[in-house]
Design a protein around this motif. Structure first.
Motif, PDB file in Angstrom:
ATOM      1  N   THR A   1       0.819  -1.138   0.044  1.00 50.62           N
ATOM      2  CA  THR A   1      -0.113  -0.027   0.006  1.00 50.62           C
ATOM      3  C   THR A   1       0.657   1.261  -0.047  1.00 50.62           C
ATOM      4  O   THR A   1       0.400   2.284  -0.136  1.00 50.62           O
ATOM      5  N   SER A   2       2.217   1.227  -0.073  1.00 48.38           N
ATOM      6  CA  SER A   2       3.024   2.518   0.127  1.00 48.38           C
ATOM      7  C   SER A   2       2.743   3.251  -1.060  1.00 48.38           C
ATOM      8  O   SER A   2       3.264   4.563  -0.794  1.00 48.38           O
ATOM      9  N   GLY A   3       2.505   2.753  -2.220  1.00 47.84           N
ATOM     10  CA  GLY A   3       2.376   3.774  -3.396  1.00 47.84           C
ATOM     11  C   GLY A   3       1.043   4.316  -3.686  1.00 47.84           C
ATOM     12  O   GLY A   3       0.896   4.498  -4.734  1.00 47.84           O
ATOM     13  N   CYS A   4       0.243   4.112  -2.570  1.00 42.50           N
ATOM     14  CA  CYS A   4      -1.301   4.126  -2.821  1.00 42.50           C
ATOM     15  C   CYS A   4      -1.630   5.983  -2.706  1.00 42.50           C
ATOM     16  O   CYS A   4      -2.484   6.569  -3.250  1.00 42.50           O
ATOM     17  N   SER A   5      -0.804   6.723  -1.587  1.00 40.48           N
ATOM     18  CA  SER A   5      -1.253   7.892  -1.046  1.00 40.48           C
ATOM     19  C   SER A   5       0.262   8.665  -1.041  1.00 40.48           C
ATOM     20  O   SER A   5       1.312   8.250  -0.424  1.00 40.48           O
TER      21      SER A   5
ATOM     22  N   GLY B   1      11.914   0.395   6.326  1.00 36.81           N
ATOM     23  CA  GLY B   1      10.924   1.592   6.321  1.00 36.81           C
ATOM     24  C   GLY B   1      11.336   2.441   4.880  1.00 36.81           C
ATOM     25  O   GLY B   1      10.628   3.198   4.767  1.00 36.81           O
ATOM     26  N   LEU B   2      12.053   2.022   4.118  1.00 36.57           N
ATOM     27  CA  LEU B   2      12.395   2.724   2.824  1.00 36.57           C
ATOM     28  C   LEU B   2      11.450   2.796   1.939  1.00 36.57           C
ATOM     29  O   LEU B   2      10.801   4.027   1.677  1.00 36.57           O
ATOM     30  N   ILE B   3      10.961   1.660   1.517  1.00 37.68           N
ATOM     31  CA  ILE B   3       9.926   1.723   0.416  1.00 37.68           C
ATOM     32  C   ILE B   3       8.493   2.005   1.014  1.00 37.68           C
ATOM     33  O   ILE B   3       7.915   2.821   0.549  1.00 37.68           O
ATOM     34  N   PRO B   4       8.018   1.340   2.339  1.00 42.02           N
ATOM     35  CA  PRO B   4       6.689   1.857   2.875  1.00 42.02           C
ATOM     36  C   PRO B   4       6.718   3.562   2.921  1.00 42.02           C
ATOM     37  O   PRO B   4       5.596   4.121   3.214  1.00 42.02           O
ATOM     38  N   GLY B   5       7.964   4.115   3.412  1.00 40.80           N
ATOM     39  CA  GLY B   5       7.790   5.541   3.590  1.00 40.80           C
ATOM     40  C   GLY B   5       7.643   6.233   2.439  1.00 40.80           C
ATOM     41  O   GLY B   5       7.674   7.618   2.749  1.00 40.80           O
TER      42      GLY B   5
ATOM     43  N   LYS C   1      13.093  15.097   0.851  1.00 42.26           N
ATOM     44  CA  LYS C   1      13.260  14.292   2.012  1.00 42.26           C
ATOM     45  C   LYS C   1      13.902  13.019   1.323  1.00 42.26           C
ATOM     46  O   LYS C   1      13.079  12.517   0.496  1.00 42.26           O
ATOM     47  N   ILE C   2      15.064  12.697   1.707  1.00 41.97           N
ATOM     48  CA  ILE C   2      15.652  11.496   1.214  1.00 41.97           C
ATOM     49  C   ILE C   2      15.975  10.503   1.981  1.00 41.97           C
ATOM     50  O   ILE C   2      16.912  10.830   3.005  1.00 41.97           O
ATOM     51  N   ALA C   3      15.478   9.198   1.820  1.00 43.66           N
ATOM     52  CA  ALA C   3      15.719   8.186   2.813  1.00 43.66           C
ATOM     53  C   ALA C   3      17.009   7.348   2.293  1.00 43.66           C
ATOM     54  O   ALA C   3      17.228   7.062   1.249  1.00 43.66           O
ATOM     55  N   TYR C   4      17.884   7.048   3.265  1.00 40.29           N
ATOM     56  CA  TYR C   4      19.136   6.262   2.975  1.00 40.29           C
ATOM     57  C   TYR C   4      18.990   4.734   3.805  1.00 40.29           C
ATOM     58  O   TYR C   4      18.428   4.891   5.058  1.00 40.29           O
ATOM     59  N   GLY C   5      20.007   3.767   3.765  1.00 43.34           N
ATOM     60  CA  GLY C   5      19.970   2.742   4.387  1.00 43.34           C
ATOM     61  C   GLY C   5      20.994   2.756   5.339  1.00 43.34           C
ATOM     62  O   GLY C   5      21.214   1.531   6.097  1.00 43.34           O
TER      63      GLY C   5
ATOM     64  N   HIS D   1       9.175  10.542   3.321  1.00 44.76           N
ATOM     65  CA  HIS D   1      10.278  10.981   2.365  1.00 44.76           C
ATOM     66  C   HIS D   1       9.818  10.571   0.879  1.00 44.76           C
ATOM     67  O   HIS D   1       8.914  10.112   0.796  1.00 44.76           O
ATOM     68  N   ASP D   2      10.517  11.546   0.078  1.00 52.56           N
ATOM     69  CA  ASP D   2      10.315  11.696  -1.378  1.00 52.56           C
ATOM     70  C   ASP D   2      10.902  10.794  -2.199  1.00 52.56           C
ATOM     71  O   ASP D   2      10.489  10.302  -3.234  1.00 52.56           O
ATOM     72  N   ILE D   3      12.343  10.473  -1.931  1.00 52.83           N
ATOM     73  CA  ILE D   3      13.223   9.526  -2.634  1.00 52.83           C
ATOM     74  C   ILE D   3      13.785   8.480  -1.896  1.00 52.83           C
ATOM     75  O   ILE D   3      14.055   8.840  -0.606  1.00 52.83           O
ATOM     76  N   VAL D   4      14.105   7.392  -2.375  1.00 49.13           N
ATOM     77  CA  VAL D   4      15.118   6.417  -1.737  1.00 49.13           C
ATOM     78  C   VAL D   4      16.369   6.360  -2.377  1.00 49.13           C
ATOM     79  O   VAL D   4      16.214   6.124  -3.679  1.00 49.13           O
TER      80      VAL D   4
END
Length: 301
Positions: free
Chosen positions: A27-31, A98-102, A48-52, A107-110
């Protein structure tokens, strides 16, 4: 070129809590949670950029008080071509799971050097890869059991492989028929190295660059030559890392891919960006045709 499939450095959904994680991923890509979609002009956009937090891909360096790595170097270069300003970029570490679900919420980009696969492509829009990465084994100095790849561990009968939980090295070991007692699973590489030194496993399997970095500081350990794993059917498995976007940002992702293609065609520039982290064109530059759709033909979006 032999037929190849894609390799995850880490899987998104762990065995425990899989149902809830699967729901979050699906569901992460729905909203997009009210955020603005990314555009070709990012000059006034806060991102906002998420990193691992994984060396050498994207990790926090306390001495520099900044996030650095190959993925950071490459994608900062690309984002600046869209006008993005350093002061408008906020780096966040939501944890690997949390990278893709977020995306679209936290955040806007992983930008984590995340490997492309079908499961992830179903939940997000992947850019084309900016690097590929083989595996290695880490073994005791002298490689007493003469191990070279995962298949050699399978063939040795009593050899035990060390793997990180949630990696496809773990999946590969199981799929190649290794019994549970021959798979030593730990939460991170530091724990695996302790197991290897204690003799509770005979080799650690992980991506080549991670193990080389560790081996350089471990005089009692060494690494094998790099290799691409294969499936039970002999199909070569290629790991390819890329930036990841919210599904609503596919138009921007397509423009982004144009910049990635320009960079990959300029080998000298690409090596300037990633060379300080040990990457080379010979080992890590994607081949023509190794785009995101190649690695997830069923779920690419």
């Amino acid at each position: 070129m032999s037929q190849r499939t894609n390799l995850n450095r880490r899987t998104v959904i762990k065995a425990t809590g899989g149902g809830a994680a699967a729901l979050a991923l699906a569901t992460s890509g729905c909203s997009k949670a009210g955020r603005d979609e990314l555009s070709e002009d990012l000059s006034d956009t806060k991102i906002k950029i998420a990193y691992g937090n994984e060396n050498p891909y994207a990790y926090f360096d306390p001495e520099l008080d900044d996030v650095v790595g190959t993925a950071v170097s490459v994608h900062n270069y690309i984002l600046k071509q869209f006008g993005a300003k350093e002061e408008n970029i906020e780096w966040v570490d939501p944890g690997w799971d949390g990278l893709i679900p977020g995306l679209g919420n936290g955040h806007d980009i992983v930008i984590a050097g995340m490997f492309i696969n079908e499961k992830r492509c179903a939940a997000a829009a992947f850019a084309d890869p900016d690097y590929v990465m083989p595996d290695r084994l880490m073994v005791p100095k002298g490689n007493p059991k003469n191990l070279s790849d995962i298949q050699s561990i399978v063939a040795h009968e009593d050899a035990v492989i060390g793997v990180m939980n949630g990696t496809t090295e773990q999946d590969n070991a199981k799929e190649l028929g290794l019994a549970d007692e021959r798979i030593n699973t730990q939460s991170d590489l530091a724990a695996l190295i302790l197991e290897l030194k204690a003799g509770r496993c005979d080799a650690i399997a992980l991506t080549a660059i991670n193990l080389q970095i560790e081996a350089d500081s471990e005089p009692d350990l060494e690494v094998t030559d790099a290799f691409y794993p294969t499936t039970a059917d002999g199909e070569e498995i290629i790991g390819a890392g890329a930036a990841v976007f919210h599904a609503d940002d596919k138009d921007f992702r397509d423009k982004y891919n144009e910049k990635i293609a320009e960079l990959l065609s300029d080998t000298a520039k690409w090596e300037e960006l990633v060379g300080p982290f040990g990457f080379t064109a010979e080992d890590n530059l994607p081949d023509d045709g190794q785009n995101a759709e190649h690695f997830c033909p069923e779920n690419y979006q």
